[in-house]
Scaffold this active site. Structure first.
Site, PDB file in Angstrom:
ATOM      1  N   CYS A 119      48.641  48.241  43.167  1.00  0.00           N
ATOM      2  CA  CYS A 119      47.369  48.020  43.853  1.00  0.00           C
ATOM      3  C   CYS A 119      46.913  46.575  43.671  1.00  0.00           C
ATOM      4  O   CYS A 119      46.510  45.906  44.626  1.00  0.00           O
ATOM      5  CB  CYS A 119      46.318  48.987  43.324  1.00  0.00           C
ATOM      6  N   CYS A 120      46.979  46.082  42.445  1.00  0.00           N
ATOM      7  CA  CYS A 120      46.586  44.695  42.174  1.00  0.00           C
ATOM      8  C   CYS A 120      47.512  43.705  42.875  1.00  0.00           C
ATOM      9  O   CYS A 120      47.057  42.657  43.358  1.00  0.00           O
ATOM     10  CB  CYS A 120      46.593  44.430  40.676  1.00  0.00           C
ATOM     11  N   CYS A 202      37.062  45.429  40.356  1.00  0.00           N
ATOM     12  CA  CYS A 202      36.871  46.461  41.373  1.00  0.00           C
ATOM     13  C   CYS A 202      36.133  47.660  40.762  1.00  0.00           C
ATOM     14  O   CYS A 202      36.371  48.028  39.602  1.00  0.00           O
ATOM     15  CB  CYS A 202      38.220  46.899  41.927  1.00  0.00           C
ATOM     16  N   CYS A 205      37.903  50.605  38.892  1.00  0.00           N
ATOM     17  CA  CYS A 205      38.708  50.247  37.721  1.00  0.00           C
ATOM     18  C   CYS A 205      37.922  49.549  36.624  1.00  0.00           C
ATOM     19  O   CYS A 205      38.518  49.000  35.697  1.00  0.00           O
ATOM     20  CB  CYS A 205      39.869  49.343  38.146  1.00  0.00           C
ATOM     21  N   CYS A 228      45.042  41.898  35.920  1.00  0.00           N
ATOM     22  CA  CYS A 228      45.425  42.289  37.279  1.00  0.00           C
ATOM     23  C   CYS A 228      46.777  41.706  37.685  1.00  0.00           C
ATOM     24  O   CYS A 228      47.375  42.152  38.664  1.00  0.00           O
ATOM     25  CB  CYS A 228      44.356  41.858  38.287  1.00  0.00           C
TER      26      CYS A 228
END
Length: 233
Positions: A119-120, A202, A205, A228
């Site tokens: 995702c990062c 985010c 998270c 990240c």
């Protein structure tokens, strides 16, 4: 000019000998790279301090914000306040090449839980790589106090991940010094800091860290992850 391909430890030591504090380093960076330097800002407390300092050096500096589409509403509201306070700064919202809807189709609706590294990579690392492709150097708000992984950060770093020079003016600042600068200069800041969030990323998270834990421990809590990927080789 000091650049990634021509990194020279002797030259770096010479630069540091003549630039002894955070503001000296910042002024050197903008003299050295002029329009070839970018500040990648998360709009956390350190980011607000650096924006104010950078504005004193270059009122038209380039600032990039990685807009993952998953930030807290308070973060977006803060960016608008900063735009109003520093209208000549070139603040750009950098968006990923893949939308959240497309990401959900390909990887599931909550990739940040199932595979936070991916995702990062999709929403932060890849967009930043593209955003700073034309620059020779970039600035970050890393502080040594934040975590063990950041404890050896230097003012001037050879960034193997993005093949750039990475400038970190605030490495010696403490959290209390960051907050004091904001208060003394009456700067806008994210109200989540007042709710126990020293590090804000985010929304899905980010949690407040446990008492006594380092300031990054609230990021990706329980997933064995505190970075990240922007600051990892």
């Amino acid at each position: 000019m000091l650049d990634y391909e021509n990194w020279d430890d002797t030259k770096v030591n010479s630069i540091l000998a003549g630039n002894r504090d955070y503001f000296d380093i910042l002024k050197w960076a903008y003299r050295e790279y002029q329009k070839d330097i970018v500040y990648a800002c998360s709009f956390g407390a350190e980011g607000i301090v650096l924006i104010d300092l950078i504005y004193k050096v270059d009122k038209e500096a380039s600032i990039k914000f990685l807009d993952t589409g998953l930030h807290f509403p308070e973060t977006y509201q803060l960016i608008e306040k900063v735009r109003q306070r520093y209208p000549t700064l070139k603040i750009e919202m950098v968006t990923p090449g893949i939308s959240l809807k497309e990401q959900a189709k390909q990887h599931g609706g909550e990739l940040w839980k199932e595979n936070p590294n991916l995702c990062c990579q999709l929403r932060k690392v890849a967009p930043l790589k593209e955003a700073i492709a034309g620059a020779k150097a970039w600035i970050t708000g890393l502080r040594r106090e934040q975590s063990l992984s950041r404890s050896q950060t230097q003012y001037i770093n050879k960034d193997d991940k993005f093949r750039k020079i990475k400038i970190c003016p605030l490495i010696h600042w403490t959290w209390d010094e960051v907050l004091a600068y904001i208060a003394l200069n009456k700067l806008p800041y994210n109200p989540l800091h007042d709710q126990g969030f020293p590090s804000i990323g985010c929304a899905p998270c980010t949690r407040p860290p446990q008492p006594g834990a380092d300031s990054r421990s609230g990021r990706w809590a329980g997933l064995g992850k505190t970075e990240c990927g922007l600051h990892q080789s």
